[in-house]
Design a protein around this motif. Structure first.
Motif, PDB file in Angstrom:
ATOM      1  N   LEU A  14       0.938  -1.198  -0.124  1.00  0.00           N
ATOM      2  CA  LEU A  14      -0.026  -0.043   0.145  1.00  0.00           C
ATOM      3  C   LEU A  14       0.983   1.197   0.122  1.00  0.00           C
ATOM      4  O   LEU A  14       1.767   1.302   0.617  1.00  0.00           O
ATOM      5  CB  LEU A  14      -0.811   0.038   1.099  1.00  0.00           C
ATOM      6  N   LEU A  15       0.609   2.144  -0.832  1.00  0.00           N
ATOM      7  CA  LEU A  15       1.304   3.566  -0.751  1.00  0.00           C
ATOM      8  C   LEU A  15       0.711   4.402  -0.085  1.00  0.00           C
ATOM      9  O   LEU A  15      -0.490   4.423   0.150  1.00  0.00           O
ATOM     10  CB  LEU A  15       1.378   4.073  -2.215  1.00  0.00           C
ATOM     11  N   ASP A  49      -5.640  11.796  -5.243  1.00  0.00           N
ATOM     12  CA  ASP A  49      -6.035  10.329  -5.783  1.00  0.00           C
ATOM     13  C   ASP A  49      -5.973   9.097  -4.701  1.00  0.00           C
ATOM     14  O   ASP A  49      -6.732   8.167  -4.838  1.00  0.00           O
ATOM     15  CB  ASP A  49      -5.050  10.085  -6.944  1.00  0.00           C
ATOM     16  N   MET A  50      -4.974   9.450  -3.889  1.00  0.00           N
ATOM     17  CA  MET A  50      -4.792   8.490  -3.005  1.00  0.00           C
ATOM     18  C   MET A  50      -6.018   8.262  -1.661  1.00  0.00           C
ATOM     19  O   MET A  50      -5.940   7.177  -1.412  1.00  0.00           O
ATOM     20  CB  MET A  50      -3.457   8.624  -2.019  1.00  0.00           C
ATOM     21  N   LYS A  51      -6.888   9.286  -1.878  1.00  0.00           N
ATOM     22  CA  LYS A  51      -7.857   9.438  -0.971  1.00  0.00           C
ATOM     23  C   LYS A  51      -9.216   8.988  -1.781  1.00  0.00           C
ATOM     24  O   LYS A  51     -10.342   8.930  -1.268  1.00  0.00           O
ATOM     25  CB  LYS A  51      -7.950  10.537  -0.097  1.00  0.00           C
ATOM     26  N   ALA A  52      -9.052   9.490  -3.143  1.00  0.00           N
ATOM     27  CA  ALA A  52     -10.387   9.463  -3.908  1.00  0.00           C
ATOM     28  C   ALA A  52     -11.145   8.144  -3.712  1.00  0.00           C
ATOM     29  O   ALA A  52     -10.677   7.119  -3.915  1.00  0.00           O
ATOM     30  CB  ALA A  52     -10.150   9.726  -5.331  1.00  0.00           C
ATOM     31  N   LEU A  53     -12.496   8.163  -3.891  1.00  0.00           N
ATOM     32  CA  LEU A  53     -13.392   7.104  -3.609  1.00  0.00           C
ATOM     33  C   LEU A  53     -14.479   7.068  -4.787  1.00  0.00           C
ATOM     34  O   LEU A  53     -15.041   8.318  -4.739  1.00  0.00           O
ATOM     35  CB  LEU A  53     -13.866   6.819  -2.460  1.00  0.00           C
ATOM     36  N   TYR A  63      -7.432   0.191  -2.500  1.00  0.00           N
ATOM     37  CA  TYR A  63      -6.014  -0.140  -2.477  1.00  0.00           C
ATOM     38  C   TYR A  63      -5.187   0.586  -3.381  1.00  0.00           C
ATOM     39  O   TYR A  63      -5.310   0.311  -4.431  1.00  0.00           O
ATOM     40  CB  TYR A  63      -5.908  -1.731  -2.373  1.00  0.00           C
ATOM     41  N   TYR A  64      -4.640   1.448  -2.683  1.00  0.00           N
ATOM     42  CA  TYR A  64      -3.732   2.224  -3.701  1.00  0.00           C
ATOM     43  C   TYR A  64      -2.427   1.829  -3.690  1.00  0.00           C
ATOM     44  O   TYR A  64      -1.489   2.048  -2.523  1.00  0.00           O
ATOM     45  CB  TYR A  64      -3.894   3.860  -3.379  1.00  0.00           C
ATOM     46  N   ILE A  65      -2.000   1.000  -4.620  1.00  0.00           N
ATOM     47  CA  ILE A  65      -0.604   0.198  -4.367  1.00  0.00           C
ATOM     48  C   ILE A  65       0.526   0.387  -5.270  1.00  0.00           C
ATOM     49  O   ILE A  65       0.353   0.890  -6.447  1.00  0.00           O
ATOM     50  CB  ILE A  65      -1.178  -1.179  -4.450  1.00  0.00           C
ATOM     51  N   ASP A  78      -4.556   2.008  -8.607  1.00  0.00           N
ATOM     52  CA  ASP A  78      -5.868   2.270  -7.798  1.00  0.00           C
ATOM     53  C   ASP A  78      -6.800   1.191  -7.814  1.00  0.00           C
ATOM     54  O   ASP A  78      -7.306   0.970  -8.900  1.00  0.00           O
ATOM     55  CB  ASP A  78      -6.255   3.557  -7.972  1.00  0.00           C
ATOM     56  N   PHE A  79      -7.030   0.007  -6.904  1.00  0.00           N
ATOM     57  CA  PHE A  79      -7.951  -1.013  -6.961  1.00  0.00           C
ATOM     58  C   PHE A  79      -8.931  -0.699  -6.089  1.00  0.00           C
ATOM     59  O   PHE A  79      -8.678  -0.319  -4.871  1.00  0.00           O
ATOM     60  CB  PHE A  79      -7.029  -2.239  -6.566  1.00  0.00           C
ATOM     61  N   ILE A  80     -10.162  -1.146  -6.628  1.00  0.00           N
ATOM     62  CA  ILE A  80     -11.443  -0.676  -5.806  1.00  0.00           C
ATOM     63  C   ILE A  80     -12.104  -2.028  -5.917  1.00  0.00           C
ATOM     64  O   ILE A  80     -12.412  -2.519  -6.583  1.00  0.00           O
ATOM     65  CB  ILE A  80     -12.395   0.429  -6.202  1.00  0.00           C
ATOM     66  N   ASP A  81     -12.094  -2.696  -4.456  1.00  0.00           N
ATOM     67  CA  ASP A  81     -12.817  -3.934  -4.245  1.00  0.00           C
ATOM     68  C   ASP A  81     -14.286  -3.658  -4.396  1.00  0.00           C
ATOM     69  O   ASP A  81     -14.992  -2.748  -3.897  1.00  0.00           O
ATOM     70  CB  ASP A  81     -12.460  -4.451  -3.038  1.00  0.00           C
ATOM     71  N   ASP A  82     -15.015  -4.721  -5.000  1.00  0.00           N
ATOM     72  CA  ASP A  82     -16.463  -4.945  -4.938  1.00  0.00           C
ATOM     73  C   ASP A  82     -17.209  -3.637  -5.622  1.00  0.00           C
ATOM     74  O   ASP A  82     -18.132  -2.904  -4.878  1.00  0.00           O
ATOM     75  CB  ASP A  82     -17.027  -5.099  -3.418  1.00  0.00           C
ATOM     76  N   TYR A  83     -16.731  -3.245  -6.677  1.00  0.00           N
ATOM     77  CA  TYR A  83     -17.374  -2.069  -7.162  1.00  0.00           C
ATOM     78  C   TYR A  83     -17.429  -2.338  -8.828  1.00  0.00           C
ATOM     79  O   TYR A  83     -16.268  -2.676  -9.272  1.00  0.00           O
ATOM     80  CB  TYR A  83     -16.356  -0.805  -7.026  1.00  0.00           C
TER      81      TYR A  83
END
Ligand SMILES: CC(C)(COP(=O)(O)OP(=O)(O)OC[C@H]1O[C@@H](n2cnc3c(N)ncnc32)[C@H](O)[C@@H]1OP(=O)(O)O)[C@@H](O)C(=O)NCCC(=O)NCCS
Length: 169
Positions: A14-15, A49-53, A63-65, A78-83
């Protein structure tokens, strides 16, 4: 989500805000991307971007990795789970360092990620690219992402929403 499993080759972590400068250094040479997706990157935009949802999501699904080879940051995702729905993963951003591009490494990361998500019974990976960006379009189509619709996003007025199905029938 076990981000270690996202890549066989790279160390994935994670970054944090402390990594924003390194992310900026990676991004700033990707001029094609920012031509189609302005404004040009800054350290401040990386921090945002690290916080954007996306709508209705919370930080636990984001998961910003970074993908590291030794100490070198080689790729950012920038990985968003279940979206937008359960068992669909959304890639909000994926970029590799220009010094390693066109060697198959981006494809290797996406293939490994999709293999891992398949083991978790995910049905698809979804993402968008800005319509007309030849580099992004070529890469995602080569990686089995199929355009689903043309839409509008926070990034641009005309984006292609595309999906790679994962479950074998
Ligand atoms: C897209 C990206 C992640 C690909 O990473 P990579 O490590 O170079 O990926 P690969 O080597 O596996 O594949 C790159 C492919 O893009 C092609 N490509 C590169 N530049 C291109 C361009 N300007 N126009 C068309 N295709 C291009 C390469 O020829 C290669 O395809 P091929 O194997 O059929 O020849 C990388 O170019 C990048 O970070 N671009 C900027 C960010 C971006 O656009 N991200 C995607 C949208 S979120």
């Amino acid at each position: 989500m076990n981000i270690d499993a996202f890549s066989d080759r790279y160390k994935v972590r994670l970054l944090t805000e402390a990594d924003a400068g390194a992310v900026f250094e990676l991004c700033k040479n990707n001029t094609i991307y920012y031509k189609y997706c302005p404004p040009f990157v800054t350290v401040q935009s990386v921090l945002a971007d690290m916080k954007a949802l996306p709508p209705r999501k919370t930080a636990k699904d984001k998961y910003y990795i970074g993908f590291y080879e030794e100490k070198k940051l080689t790729a950012v995702m920038d990985f968003i789970d279940d979206y937008p729905e359960p068992k669909i993963a959304f890639i909000g951003f994926f970029m590799t360092d220009v010094s390693v591009q066109n060697k198959g490494l981006g494809t290797e990361i996406i293939s490994c990620l999709c293999d891992y998500l398949t083991t978790l019974s995910y049905s698809a990976v979804r993402l968008c690219w800005v319509k007309g960006n030849p580099q992004a379009e070529h890469f995602w189509v080569k990686n089995y992402f199929v355009p689903v619709s043309e839409t509008k996003s926070s990034a641009a007025d005309r984006v292609i929403m595309a999906e790679r199905r994962l479950l074998r029938t």
